[in-house]
Every structure is written in structure tokens, then in C-alpha cells.
Design an enzyme around this catalytic site. Structure first.
Site, PDB file in Angstrom:
ATOM      1  N   ASP A 139     -11.513   6.472   4.840  1.00 30.46           N
ATOM      2  CA  ASP A 139     -10.353   6.775   4.365  1.00 30.46           C
ATOM      3  C   ASP A 139      -9.774   7.889   4.984  1.00 30.46           C
ATOM      4  OD1 ASP A 139      -7.887   5.917   2.653  1.00 30.46           O
ATOM      5  OD2 ASP A 139      -8.477   7.504   1.466  1.00 30.46           O
ATOM      6  N   GLU A 159      -7.897   1.858   5.143  1.00 29.55           N
ATOM      7  CA  GLU A 159      -6.656   1.675   4.524  1.00 29.55           C
ATOM      8  C   GLU A 159      -5.415   1.921   5.705  1.00 29.55           C
ATOM      9  OE1 GLU A 159      -4.520   3.446   0.497  1.00 29.55           O
ATOM     10  OE2 GLU A 159      -5.463   4.820   1.465  1.00 29.55           O
ATOM     11  N   ASP A 181     -11.930  12.625  -1.735  1.00 28.75           N
ATOM     12  CA  ASP A 181     -12.016  11.401  -0.886  1.00 28.75           C
ATOM     13  C   ASP A 181     -12.882  10.382  -0.914  1.00 28.75           C
ATOM     14  OD1 ASP A 181      -9.903  13.227   0.363  1.00 28.75           O
ATOM     15  OD2 ASP A 181     -11.292  14.531   1.467  1.00 28.75           O
TER      16      ASP A 181
END
Ligand SMILES: [Zn+2]
Length: 395
Positions: A188, A272, A353
Site C-alpha cells: 500500500d 491498491e 500503513d
């Protein structure tokens, strides 16, 4: 699999002049194509691709304002027409929803003071031995930093703003299958870093890159201080281009190494999509950061394909920071200042995160298992259920 191999080339002063003319003509044809399509569209007229090409090249050459188009290789002009067609089509497909992913804007006109390029297909260039012959330009010296894996199908000749020239060949390369391993990873966009993995690894933007970016900012401010049209301004602009190149090369090299490592170490990589995650990060979205992220994703995708690994982008938006990756409880949005919290339901301490990356892993794995029709490779064993994030509530 088609890949690009890029080499630095050293055209002679005469060849550089001829290249500049070719770049200029290709730019004019490209811009004319956009204009022709715009005007036709405004007038409600339907023009075919061949008609656009006829007006932008064949008819234009017959007019006094454009007769100089005949001085350069026509294959370069035809390719410029096709580039414009593709840019226009991408824009339309993006508007109509036919093209997925990030919205594509209206194609911009090409300008003189930026990177220039022309694309040549087979009939516009030949390779004999160490020499690269370009139509109407001649034999150009190439610095062969590595051998070409196969005969190229096309070449793009690039003139960078810092006056360096490159030839970028499109070649076919055989795929290499890496031995299978059962590991999977979710990655991510990090807040302060380039990316964070579900294993808890922080992929930082290297320090030297940040230093170079600061230098770039300084050089850019220098340009605006110089008088328009002055020799000093041109010099300052070249300096910006040189720093730009260093930043670009450094970032690309780092992204290549990072992507290769992720693909080697894991059978499947999930991420993502930026156009999706971007919604959640508008305040943060720094162009530089986003560019680095999409570059990394592009390289992971390319290498995954090359090495027979899986790469999967999560198509829909998941509130990755709102959900506990350990138990699946959704406890609402948190301000960006919150880097770490304790899940009220299960008591797990979550790093913002890493939690997001674990949710990406879970969502990607679920997407993959749900996908029907041969997406799941036989012989690949998904990681055991019960790991972080597998309790994702069915959306
Ligand atoms: Zn929890």
C-alpha cells in the site's frame, strides 16, 4: 512479451539538425491531427482515421505553409498521426467508461520545449552490425550497453530537454518462469514512504532521491528568475533538465530493484489501484509521490508477467485504514495524524500503513479466490485462513 530496450545514441551535429526537423514535423502533424478531430467533432462531422491522416499529411504537404513536411521521413509523420489517434481514443474511452482506471484527460498539444520523440516502424530504420540506420538521417552511433534480445519491431528516437539522445527499441523477450513459492504480499502507499508491505516492511523513498528533488526545486526557481528569452534562461532550463534526468534515472533504477525483489520473493503481489486509493488521499496526493507509486506498480506488473507471477490490483475502494486487519472490525475513519491505534474489539496494536497493506492483501486474496475462469493457477496454494485480515466482511 514485448519490452523496451533503451540506448544512448550520439548523432552528429548534422544529424541532430535533421532530427530536430523531424521532431518538429512530427509535433506539427500530431497537433494538426488533434485540431482536425476537434473541428470535425465541433461541426458534427465524422472523420475516419485515414481521412485525418490524409488531411494532416498528404493534403498539408501540398500547401505552402506545410510543404516542408516532405523533407522528413514520412514514416515518422504517419506514426505521429497514430499517436494522436490513440491519445484521442483513450480520452473518449475514458469519458464513456469503456476504459477503466484513472481518468484520461483531453490530449494536450505537444510543445517545443519538452522531450521530443519520433517513432519509426520497420520501414523507417535498419540495424546493420553496430550501426543504426534511420530514414533520411543516416547511420547513427549507438552505445550498446547490453545486447538486444531479438530483432526490434520499432524504435523511438528521443531527444531529451538536456540535449541527450536515446533510441528505445521494442523487442520480443522470452518469458522466464521462476520456481513457484506460496508467499503472497499486499502493498500500500505509505504516508511518509513510497510503500509499505503487509510483512511490515517499509519501502522508503531513498534519501539521495529526496536530496536530488530539493536540488530540482532550486534549479526550477532559478529559471523563473531569468529574463524570458534570454540565454541565461535557456542555460537554466537545460540545468533543470539535467537534474530532472538524474532524479528520473535514480527513481527508475530504485523502482526496478524494488519491483524485482517483491516479484521474486512472492508468488502473488496485491496492490491498491492509485485512482481508487487516491480518493482517500487527496490532501496528501503529491504529484511526485503518486508518480513514483504508479511507476512501481507498472514495473511490478511487467516483472510479474515476465516471471510468471501474479499481480492483482484491487478494483474497488476498501476503507483500508478503518478496518482492523486482525479481526475485521470497522471502527470508522481516523485523522491522518493517527499513525497507530489499538483495536477496541481485539486489542491488537495497529500501525496505520501496515494495517492498510494487510487489508490490501486480504482483499486481493479474496478477489483472486472469487475470480472464476482460470485466474487461479493450479498448484498454487493460497495462504492459510486465519492470518491477518481474512475476516474481511463481505462487501
Ligand atoms: Zn481487531
Amino acid at each position: 512479451m514485448q519490452v523496451r530496450y533503451r540506448y544512448r545514441i550520439y548523432p552528429t551535429p548534422g544529424q541532430r539538425q535533421m532530427l530536430a526537423r523531424t521532431f518538429g514535423c512530427a509535433r506539427v502533424v500530431y497537433n494538426d491531427c488533434l485540431r482536425i478531430r476537434d473541428e470535425a467533432y465541433a461541426a458534427g462531422e465524422k472523420v475516419s482515421d485515414t481521412e485525418v491522416q490524409r488531411r494532416a499529411i498528404t493534403l498539408a504537404k501540398a500547401t505552402p505553409e506545410r510543404e516542408w513536411l516532405g523533407e522528413v521521413a514520412s514514416v515518422a509523420l504517419v506514426q505521429a498521426c497514430q499517436d494522436a489517434r490513440r491519445a484521442y481514443r483513450n480520452w473518449f474511452d475514458s469519458l464513456s467508461g469503456k476504459r477503466k482506471g484513472r481518468k484520461v484527460g483531453r490530449p494536450a498539444f505537444r510543445r517545443k520545449h519538452q522531450r521530443q520523440s519520433v517513432r519509426l516502424t520497420r520501414n523507417g530504420f535498419t540495424l546493420h552490425g553496430q550501426r543504426l540506420y534511420l530514414a533520411k538521417i543516416g547511420d547513427v552511433r549507438v552505445e550498446w550497453s547490453r545486447p538486444l534480445p531479438s530483432a526490434p519491431s520499432s524504435v523511438t528516437v528521443i531527444g531529451e530537454a538536456d540535449c541527450r539522445y536515446y533510441a528505445s527499441f521494442v523487442v520480443e523477450r522470452e518469458l522466464t518462469q521462476l520456481p513457484a513459492n506460496g508467499r503472497e504480499v499486499g502493498i500500500d502507499v505509505g504516508l511518509a514512504s513510497l510503500a509499505v508491505t503487509s510483512d511490515g516492511e517499509v519501502i522508503a523513498n531513498p534519501r539521495f532521491l529526496r536530496a536530488k528533488e530539493r536540488k530540482l526545486g532550486r534549479a526550477q526557481r532559478e529559471v523563473s528568475r531569468k529574463a524570458k528569452g534570454s540565454a541565461n534562461r535557456a542555460k537554466a532550463r537545460r540545468r533543470v533538465a539535467a537534474v530532472h534526468r538524474k532524479v528520473r534515472e535514480t527513481r527508475l533504477d530504485y523502482a526496478h530493484k524494488t519491483a524485482l525483489r517483491l516479484v521474486r520473493d512472492n508468488q502473488a503481489v496485491y496492490a491498491e489501484d492509485l485512482c481508487v486509493s487516491g480518493l482517500a488521499r487527496t490532501k496528501l496526493a503529491k504529484a511526485v509521490h503518486d508518480a513514483g507509486w504508479s511507476q512501481l506498480l507498472r514495473l511490478i506488473e511487467e516483472k510479474a508477467q515476465y516471471y510468471g507471477r501474479e499481480f492483482h490490483k484491487i478494483g474497488r475502494w476498501e476503507p483500508t485504514s478503518q478496518m482492523c486487519s486482525a479481526c475485521g472490525t470497522k471502527d470508522g475513519p481516523k485523522p491522518l495524524s493517527v499513525r497507530e491505534w489499538t483495536c477496541a474489539a481485539c486489542g491488537t496494536v495497529l500501525d496505520r500503513d501496515v494495517n492498510a497493506a494487510r487489508n490490501v492483501l486480504a482483499a486481493g486474496r479474496a478477489d483472486r479466490l472469487n475470480a472464476r475462469g482460470g485466474d487461479v493457477r493450479p498448484g498454487f496454494v493460497p495462504a492459510v485462513a486465519g492470518e491477518a485480515g481474512t475476516h474481511r466482511s463481505a462487501a
